[in-house]
Design a protein around this motif. Structure first.
Motif, PDB file in Angstrom:
ATOM      1  N   UNK A 265       0.740  -1.209   0.147  1.00  0.00           N
ATOM      2  CA  UNK A 265      -0.129   0.255   0.447  1.00  0.00           C
ATOM      3  C   UNK A 265       0.907   1.148  -0.085  1.00  0.00           C
ATOM      4  N   UNK A 266       1.880   1.091   0.575  1.00  0.00           N
ATOM      5  CA  UNK A 266       2.562   2.818   0.503  1.00  0.00           C
ATOM      6  C   UNK A 266       3.490   2.771  -0.708  1.00  0.00           C
ATOM      7  N   UNK A 267       3.268   2.005  -1.429  1.00  0.00           N
ATOM      8  CA  UNK A 267       4.515   2.321  -2.577  1.00  0.00           C
ATOM      9  C   UNK A 267       2.877   2.644  -3.641  1.00  0.00           C
ATOM     10  N   UNK A 268       2.521   2.868  -2.948  1.00  0.00           N
ATOM     11  CA  UNK A 268       0.654   3.007  -4.546  1.00  0.00           C
ATOM     12  C   UNK A 268       1.420   3.977  -5.502  1.00  0.00           C
ATOM     13  N   UNK A 269       1.967   5.254  -5.063  1.00  0.00           N
ATOM     14  CA  UNK A 269       2.410   5.939  -5.915  1.00  0.00           C
ATOM     15  C   UNK A 269       3.174   6.214  -7.265  1.00  0.00           C
ATOM     16  N   UNK A 270       4.076   4.251  -6.829  1.00  0.00           N
ATOM     17  CA  UNK A 270       4.345   3.586  -8.441  1.00  0.00           C
ATOM     18  C   UNK A 270       3.803   3.508  -9.105  1.00  0.00           C
ATOM     19  N   UNK A 271       2.984   3.473  -9.171  1.00  0.00           N
ATOM     20  CA  UNK A 271       0.876   3.181 -10.157  1.00  0.00           C
ATOM     21  C   UNK A 271       1.534   4.078 -11.115  1.00  0.00           C
ATOM     22  N   UNK A 272       1.231   5.237 -10.473  1.00  0.00           N
ATOM     23  CA  UNK A 272       1.385   6.199 -10.798  1.00  0.00           C
ATOM     24  C   UNK A 272       2.415   6.739 -11.876  1.00  0.00           C
ATOM     25  N   UNK A 273       3.378   6.221 -11.598  1.00  0.00           N
ATOM     26  CA  UNK A 273       4.919   6.648 -12.020  1.00  0.00           C
ATOM     27  C   UNK A 273       5.134   6.260 -13.575  1.00  0.00           C
ATOM     28  N   UNK A 274       3.977   4.482 -13.291  1.00  0.00           N
ATOM     29  CA  UNK A 274       4.128   3.606 -14.468  1.00  0.00           C
ATOM     30  C   UNK A 274       3.216   3.476 -15.072  1.00  0.00           C
ATOM     31  N   UNK A 275       1.840   4.542 -14.777  1.00  0.00           N
ATOM     32  CA  UNK A 275       1.043   5.065 -16.273  1.00  0.00           C
ATOM     33  C   UNK A 275       1.590   5.855 -17.137  1.00  0.00           C
ATOM     34  N   UNK A 276       2.211   7.080 -15.599  1.00  0.00           N
ATOM     35  CA  UNK A 276       3.102   7.869 -16.273  1.00  0.00           C
ATOM     36  C   UNK A 276       3.774   8.062 -17.925  1.00  0.00           C
ATOM     37  N   UNK A 277       4.753   6.312 -17.305  1.00  0.00           N
ATOM     38  CA  UNK A 277       5.150   6.092 -18.797  1.00  0.00           C
ATOM     39  C   UNK A 277       4.642   5.578 -19.760  1.00  0.00           C
ATOM     40  N   UNK A 278       3.702   4.489 -19.091  1.00  0.00           N
ATOM     41  CA  UNK A 278       2.452   4.068 -19.870  1.00  0.00           C
ATOM     42  C   UNK A 278       2.549   4.979 -20.820  1.00  0.00           C
ATOM     43  N   UNK A 279       1.799   6.312 -20.561  1.00  0.00           N
ATOM     44  CA  UNK A 279       1.466   7.510 -21.690  1.00  0.00           C
ATOM     45  C   UNK A 279       2.519   7.926 -22.176  1.00  0.00           C
ATOM     46  N   UNK A 280       3.589   7.943 -21.661  1.00  0.00           N
ATOM     47  CA  UNK A 280       4.179   8.632 -22.965  1.00  0.00           C
ATOM     48  C   UNK A 280       4.848   7.703 -23.962  1.00  0.00           C
ATOM     49  N   UNK A 281       4.377   6.173 -23.722  1.00  0.00           N
ATOM     50  CA  UNK A 281       4.718   5.484 -24.898  1.00  0.00           C
ATOM     51  C   UNK A 281       3.946   5.174 -25.378  1.00  0.00           C
ATOM     52  N   UNK A 282       2.510   5.614 -25.360  1.00  0.00           N
ATOM     53  CA  UNK A 282       0.888   5.619 -25.683  1.00  0.00           C
ATOM     54  C   UNK A 282       1.749   7.067 -26.814  1.00  0.00           C
ATOM     55  N   UNK A 283       1.792   7.458 -26.597  1.00  0.00           N
ATOM     56  CA  UNK A 283       1.966   9.347 -27.260  1.00  0.00           C
ATOM     57  C   UNK A 283       2.682   8.971 -28.567  1.00  0.00           C
ATOM     58  N   UNK A 284       3.982   8.719 -28.360  1.00  0.00           N
ATOM     59  CA  UNK A 284       5.108   8.531 -29.397  1.00  0.00           C
ATOM     60  C   UNK A 284       4.518   7.932 -30.669  1.00  0.00           C
ATOM     61  N   UNK A 285       3.214   7.121 -30.598  1.00  0.00           N
ATOM     62  CA  UNK A 285       2.353   6.582 -31.372  1.00  0.00           C
ATOM     63  C   UNK A 285       1.566   7.239 -32.249  1.00  0.00           C
ATOM     64  N   UNK A 286       0.637   8.257 -31.153  1.00  0.00           N
ATOM     65  CA  UNK A 286      -0.461   8.939 -31.289  1.00  0.00           C
ATOM     66  C   UNK A 286       0.193  10.409 -30.395  1.00  0.00           C
ATOM     67  N   UNK A 287       0.645  11.069 -30.970  1.00  0.00           N
ATOM     68  CA  UNK A 287       0.431  12.319 -30.161  1.00  0.00           C
ATOM     69  C   UNK A 287      -0.937  12.811 -29.824  1.00  0.00           C
ATOM     70  N   UNK A 288      -1.846  12.793 -30.530  1.00  0.00           N
ATOM     71  CA  UNK A 288      -3.229  13.504 -30.508  1.00  0.00           C
ATOM     72  C   UNK A 288      -4.050  12.592 -28.858  1.00  0.00           C
ATOM     73  N   UNK A 289      -3.876  11.690 -28.987  1.00  0.00           N
ATOM     74  CA  UNK A 289      -4.723  10.906 -28.175  1.00  0.00           C
ATOM     75  C   UNK A 289      -4.343  11.194 -26.397  1.00  0.00           C
ATOM     76  N   UNK A 290      -4.987  11.011 -26.123  1.00  0.00           N
ATOM     77  CA  UNK A 290      -5.031  10.128 -23.994  1.00  0.00           C
ATOM     78  C   UNK A 290      -6.034   9.497 -24.123  1.00  0.00           C
ATOM     79  N   UNK A 291      -5.335   7.966 -24.142  1.00  0.00           N
ATOM     80  CA  UNK A 291      -6.796   6.885 -24.126  1.00  0.00           C
ATOM     81  C   UNK A 291      -7.139   6.488 -22.534  1.00  0.00           C
ATOM     82  N   UNK A 292      -5.987   7.140 -21.781  1.00  0.00           N
ATOM     83  CA  UNK A 292      -6.024   6.600 -20.177  1.00  0.00           C
ATOM     84  C   UNK A 292      -6.383   7.705 -19.860  1.00  0.00           C
ATOM     85  N   UNK A 293      -7.083   7.530 -19.191  1.00  0.00           N
ATOM     86  CA  UNK A 293      -8.632   8.945 -18.193  1.00  0.00           C
ATOM     87  C   UNK A 293      -7.697   9.090 -16.724  1.00  0.00           C
TER      88      UNK A 293
END
Ligand code: CA
Length: 238
Positions: A197-225
């Protein structure tokens, strides 16, 4: 009903040492699992053939057939998740080699509560795999993701994403249920072997990194809300 996962799931515990077996059976039953047990390998195989289990806890050191051979037999007809109970480092090496198709292992001595948590996480993960394959197939025409669980590959607009193991599990979970909002704790539980539970912020870090990877394919879309104060979801409409 303590646990929604446990209440529908039947687990087979294979262990010849009565004191260990009893404590494991007790811990799993208190979590809401239906539990059968076997004290020998051939009995375990018989049970596994005659009824469906959502998971098998399998001791390596059994009196008749060792756990590795039991697992090998099982794998000929079943993909049921297996958690090995191991006593020696040399056994861990073989389990980790994954030649046997084990899903997880726990070394003795262990706490029955920890084992229950692993059982729950493994069942959830295997149910998630089935769900996400189904979801990917169902929405193949509309959503831009394709998940290949067996190869640990996710393609986005037909481009393969380079994902870490945790990123893969997070993204696959979101894709499997578009629109469903997951809390950080739920995502942690799905993607990490030892949720903390004390590591929940690491979820944010990983989501941020996934978003960056998705952006490299389509910079105009944000699939994760992002849902402020709650967590994340995958967009439903494209
Ligand atoms: Ca044993």
């Amino acid at each position: 009903m303590k646990s929604p996962t446990g209440s529908n799931s039947r687990v087979l515990v294979v262990e010849d040492e009565p004191s260990i077996r009893d404590s494991v059976v007790y811990a799993l039953e208190s979590e809401g699992f239906a539990v059968d047990w076997a004290g020998a390998g051939h009995v375990a195989l018989e049970k596994a053939r005659s009824r469906e289990y959502q998971l098998i806890v399998l001791d390596v050191g059994l009196p008749d057939i060792n756990g590795f051979d039991v697992c090998r037999e099982l794998r000929m007809c079943s993909q049921v998740p297996v958690i090995f109970l191991t006593a020696r480092a040399s056994e861990v090496d073989r389990v980790v080699g994954l030649e046997l198709g084990a899903d997880d292992y726990v070394t003795k001595p262990f706490s029955p509560r920890e084992l229950s948590a692993r059982v729950r996480a493994n069942i959830r993960r295997s149910q998630m795999s089935v769900a996400s394959v189904g979801a990917a197939a169902a929405v193949a025409g509309s959503a831009p993701f394709a998940v290949d669980e067996e190869r640990w590959v996710i393609a986005y607009f037909e481009k393969t994403l380079e994902l870490s193991r945790y990123e893969f599990r997070l993204l696959a979970a979101l894709i499997a249920k578009p629109g469903r909002v997951y809390t950080r704790a739920q995502l942690m539980d799905i993607a990490w072997e030892e949720p903390d539970a004390s590591m929940e912020r690491t979820v944010d870090t990983h989501i941020k990194s996934v978003r960056a990877k998705l952006k490299t394919v389509r910079s105009d879309l944000e699939p994760i809300v992002t849902h402020r104060g709650i967590g994340y979801s995958m967009r439903e409409i494209w």
